[in-house]
Design an enzyme around this catalytic site. Structure first.
Site, PDB file in Angstrom:
ATOM      1  N   ASP A 179       0.802  -1.231   0.000  1.00 31.80           N
ATOM      2  CA  ASP A 179       0.000   0.000   0.000  1.00 31.80           C
ATOM      3  C   ASP A 179       0.827   1.270   0.000  1.00 31.80           C
ATOM      4  OD1 ASP A 179       1.032  -0.116   2.551  1.00 31.80           O
ATOM      5  OD2 ASP A 179      -0.879  -0.043   3.602  1.00 31.80           O
ATOM      6  N   HIS A 180       2.098   1.213   0.404  1.00 27.12           N
ATOM      7  CA  HIS A 180       2.888   2.426   0.600  1.00 27.12           C
ATOM      8  C   HIS A 180       3.651   2.895  -0.638  1.00 27.12           C
ATOM      9  CE1 HIS A 180       2.055   2.435   4.847  1.00 27.12           C
ATOM     10  NE2 HIS A 180       2.996   3.297   5.120  1.00 27.12           N
ATOM     11  N   ASP A 215       3.518  -0.741  11.449  1.00 26.21           N
ATOM     12  CA  ASP A 215       3.029   0.575  11.073  1.00 26.21           C
ATOM     13  C   ASP A 215       2.353   1.162  12.309  1.00 26.21           C
ATOM     14  OD1 ASP A 215       2.199   2.225   8.303  1.00 26.21           O
ATOM     15  OD2 ASP A 215       0.861   2.554  10.005  1.00 26.21           O
ATOM     16  N   ARG A 235      -2.160  12.582  10.078  1.00 29.40           N
ATOM     17  CA  ARG A 235      -0.993  13.407  10.391  1.00 29.40           C
ATOM     18  C   ARG A 235      -0.901  14.602   9.465  1.00 29.40           C
ATOM     19  NH1 ARG A 235       2.707   8.310  11.498  1.00 29.40           N
ATOM     20  NH2 ARG A 235       2.012   7.968  13.646  1.00 29.40           N
ATOM     21  N   SER A 261       5.596   7.859  12.971  1.00 32.68           N
ATOM     22  CA  SER A 261       5.559   6.537  12.364  1.00 32.68           C
ATOM     23  C   SER A 261       6.316   5.501  13.187  1.00 32.68           C
ATOM     24  CB  SER A 261       6.163   6.622  10.958  1.00 32.68           C
ATOM     25  OG  SER A 261       6.441   5.350  10.446  1.00 32.68           O
ATOM     26  N   ARG A 283       8.410   3.545  11.743  1.00 35.95           N
ATOM     27  CA  ARG A 283       9.507   3.137  10.855  1.00 35.95           C
ATOM     28  C   ARG A 283      10.815   2.933  11.612  1.00 35.95           C
ATOM     29  NH1 ARG A 283       9.062   8.863   7.803  1.00 35.95           N
ATOM     30  NH2 ARG A 283       6.952   8.055   7.768  1.00 35.95           N
TER      31      ARG A 283
END
Length: 776
Positions: free
Chosen positions: A128-129, A195, A476, A667, A669
């Site tokens: 999806d990213h 995520d 965000r 995030s 990440r």
């Protein structure tokens, strides 16, 4: 020990007694019900969860909140686990793992390096990213482009998924959190996802927590997952939402009450009669944006709306089972919260939050004054609805009802207007029911079923270097996040408010009270909680793993600039850190976007060396007020942050970063930890940390240290050299000392337990796992 037993033997005796009670309680819910239709031979473990809850309740001898039941029900050793909110570390057994494609690459590379043959728990990957959105192209064209541009990465993930027993959702299937809600989330379950908005699953009464890839690898390897026992913040909801008010406004209001750090180290648990008035997807929206207040996760107690949603998405068997288990999905009478907020849904009004931070909350009735007072750009350039936060059928149908009203009055959107369906199922259903056509007729562009602009995957050409305003239904709105332009004023609201304002094209327009120039006034939006004709599944985009993938191969081209096999980080050398240069002293907010930008950098998420060229390039240097410009301790020249870090590494100089409060907000990440480690960073010293960011640093062997006295931040400059002392006898709860330029000594704390200290000594958690495996 908090429960007052003086010996492990006494604990075990008490636990055995509790276990007998638990076994009786669990018999009624021992039915074999699969986790999902994709995993017909793997079953929901309500029986085990009920047994664990009974053991813990007898030990603690107090009422439990709903979230405590769900978390403690997944303890690896409920009989002996020390449980103190905010202090002890819990060892948990999650039900499943979900990974989005940008973070899955590094998680897979780490798992491959472990040498294990297959994942130990149900796991999925969601593409999806990596799909870049263009208003000119639209969904179909953008998806086709992404498949071509990212073919190497998609093929790598698909082949790794097949080899290691992982379900693979192909590009176009939708956003990870919507796919999870539609297929995998279930009341009382425990999900970890790579995520930060994994927390969306709380809308179905699931404990869903965002983590870094290294945490996911632990669970994939069958190792218990560690989490500091969360505090519990209660939010009492009473009343019922008025027609213009959406579930999104609940979390926008709460963000203004708590700030972006108000939920750190805590689960936000909603309770009260107001919960029963909300849809499951609406509750998901509220939980989703709980990430923006720093919460470990958010969750709602089981409700009839969850039952309806489970049945509507083909999971009546789980709905029936959850009904039987419902006593474990709600708080006990008298359960205590660490803090309580109250929101009256009946008096709540729509909110618009921003710009530049999601906790700057404005009630709609006061927003016009804020625009004028703060000189925000009044003209609205773009309105964007959808994303993982707000792309349910209910969201889309309510927003479309406003678009229909405008079309009936001969009005089209004055601003650009984009729509991002959350999943292929939602896209196919709104296309069948005419909702998509309504959006297109009003002037909207339907983008691909992907994250798109919400994460900076937006090829916007009309805003570079120009101050402008956009409004989104995303979660965000950090500086430059959506389009890379630091002058874009990004505001967050419900899809209904975004749609009405996009039609007006004016940031000062109040759709509840104002008329458009032709005299037209909106009536309150209306929509269906669930599609009356059921969901249309659309195109099948799921790749199931074979029963045995052991003979399959996963190939990584050594010349690739997108993928790179990992090499273990060097273990600790057994010495204190002496005279380490400060790479950068960071001024102001430092989110994961500042540390490791997304957008165009997403394509390098599988190549650690290449993506490290974005390390700290968004952080503002306190010495000069500029981004990506620091002075070298080696030659005194100014240069980019990554290049300076590489020069220190080449010279054998470990370096340190100094930061303010809530370091790493945003995030999940883990690249924000992997990159500093790869470039030679050994410590981050901050006034405070966001939970995931701190954990990610520790996982990679980087010291995450907190100033004991926050004002000591002011004693360090970008020209300082720091020595970190006390590492040779580091222990849980024992502070370390930092010597500044060989003169003044300050104290810093660390959060590590014995297990995490071993990660530091070994060089990373993955190294420690390999060491432990070698001993077996």
């Amino acid at each position: 020990s908090t429960w007052g037993l003086k010996s492990r033997e006494k604990m075990l005796r008490a636990a055995k007694s509790a276990a007998r009670t638990a076994a009786v309680a669990a018999r009624a819910i021992a039915t074999n019900v699969p986790y999902s239709r994709f995993e017909p031979k793997q079953f929901i473990q309500y029986k085990k969860t009920a047994e664990n809850i009974a053991i813990v309740k007898k030990r603690l001898n107090r009422p439990l909140t709903a979230s405590e039941k769900m978390v403690y029900g997944h303890l690896d050793e409920p009989a002996t686990q020390e449980i103190v909110r905010g202090k002890t570390f819990l060892r948990l057994r999650p039900d499943r793992i979900a990974m989005q494609d940008a973070t899955a690459q590094m998680a897979l590379l780490q798992f491959i390096s472990s040498g294990l043959p297959r994942v130990a728990v149900p796991t999925t990957i969601h593409c999806d990213h990596l799909i870049e959105a263009t208003i000119e192209g639209g969904g179909k064209k953008d998806l086709a482009t992404a498949k071509e541009v990212n073919k190497e990465v998609y093929d790598f993930m698909a082949s790794a998924a097949a080899k290691y027993g992982i379900g693979f959702w192909k590009p176009g299937s939708g956003i990870i959190h919507q796919i999870v809600l539609e297929n995998y989330a279930f009341p009382g379950g425990l999900l970890i996802g790579t995520d930060s908005h994994t927390v969306n699953g709380g809308g179905l009464g699931m404990i869903a927590i965002g983590v870094g890839g290294a945490d996911a690898v632990d669970v994939m390897a069958g190792i218990p997952w560690e989490l500091k026992c969360p505090k519990v913040i209660g939010v009492h909801l009473k009343g019922k939402l008025n027609p213009w008010v959406a579930p999104k406004d609940v979390i926008l209001k709460l963000a203004g009450m708590t700030t972006v750090a108000g939920g750190t180290g805590a689960i936000v648990e909603y309770f009260g009669e107001g919960c029963k008035t909300l849809s499951a997807t609406g509750m998901g929206t509220i939980c989703n944006m709980g990430a923006e207040i720093g919460a470990t996760t958010s969750v709602f107690p089981y409700s009839p709306a969850m039952n309806r949603y489970l049945k509507a998405t083909g999971r009546a068997n789980i709905a029936d089972l959850a009904d039987q288990f419902s006593q474990h999905l709600t708080a006990d009478a008298g359960a205590q919260y660490d803090q309580v907020y109250e929101i009256d849904l009946s008096t709540l009004e729509p909110h618009i939050n921003g710009p530049f931070t999601p906790d700057l909350a404005h009630p709609l009735s006061k927003f016009k004054d804020a625009v004028i007072k703060n000189k925000y750009p009044k003209e609205l350039k773009v309105g964007l609805i959808g994303s993982c936060t707000n792309s349910s059928y209910e969201d889309m149908s309510r927003a479309a009802s406003l678009a229909k009203q405008a079309l009936g009055a001969g009005i089209k959107a004055k601003a650009q207007f984009t729509i991002t369906p959350g999943s292929e199922q939602v896209r196919a259903t709104i296309a069948r029911d005419g909702i998509m056509q309504t959006f297109e007729q009003v002037g909207g562009t339907v983008l691909a079923n992907a994250c798109g602009p919400c994460i900076g995957q937006w090829k916007r050409s009309d805003s570079k270097g120009v101050a402008n305003s956009i409004i989104t239904s995303f979660n965000r709105n950090f500086t430059g996040r959506a389009d890379g332009n630091p002058l874009t004023h990004s505001f967050v609201a419900s899809p209904e408010i975004v749609t009405a304002m996009a039609i007006a094209g004016d940031l000062t327009f109040n759709p509840m009270t104002d008329a458009l120039p032709n005299g037209f006034r909106f009536q309150p939006p209306k929509g269906d909680e669930l599609p009356q004709r059921g969901f249309d599944a659309g195109e099948d985009t799921y790749q199931a793993p074979p029963a045995d993938g052991s003979k399959l191969t996963v190939v990584v081209n050594p010349k690739s600039d997108r993928l790179q096999l990992l090499k273990p980080f060097a273990p600790w050398d057994g010495k204190n850190i002496e005279n380490a240069p400060v790479l950068i002293k960071i001024q102001g907010k430092c989110t994961t976007d500042h540390i490791s930008m997304a957008g165009p950098w997403l394509k390098y998420r599988g190549h650690l060396d290449n993506i490290s060229n974005n390390c700290y390039i968004g952080a503002i240097n306190a010495e000069n007020g500029k981004a990506n410009l620091v002075r070298s301790h080696i030659d005194g020249k100014e240069g980019p942050v990554p290049a300076t870090a590489r020069a220190y590494k080449a010279a054998g100089l470990p370096w340190v970063v100094v930061a303010g409060s809530n370091y790493g907000e945003g995030s999940s990440r883990e690249h924000a930890a992997l990159e500093p480690r790869h470039l030679g960073g050994r410590a981050v010293i901050a006034q405070s940390f966001a939970r995931i960011a701190q954990t990610n640093l520790i996982k990679q062997g980087v010291l995450a240290l907190t100033f004991v006295n926050k004002d000591d931040y002011n004693k360090i400059t970008g020209a300082s050299k720091l020595s970190i002392l006390g590492l040779t006898d580091i222990a849980p709860g024992k502070n370390l000392k930092v010597v500044i330029d060989g003169k003044e000594t300050i104290e810093v704390s660390h959060p590590m337990n014995e297990n995490q200290i071993e990660w530091f000594r070994c060089g990373s958690a993955l190294n420690a796992m390999a060491k432990a495996a070698g001993k077996k």
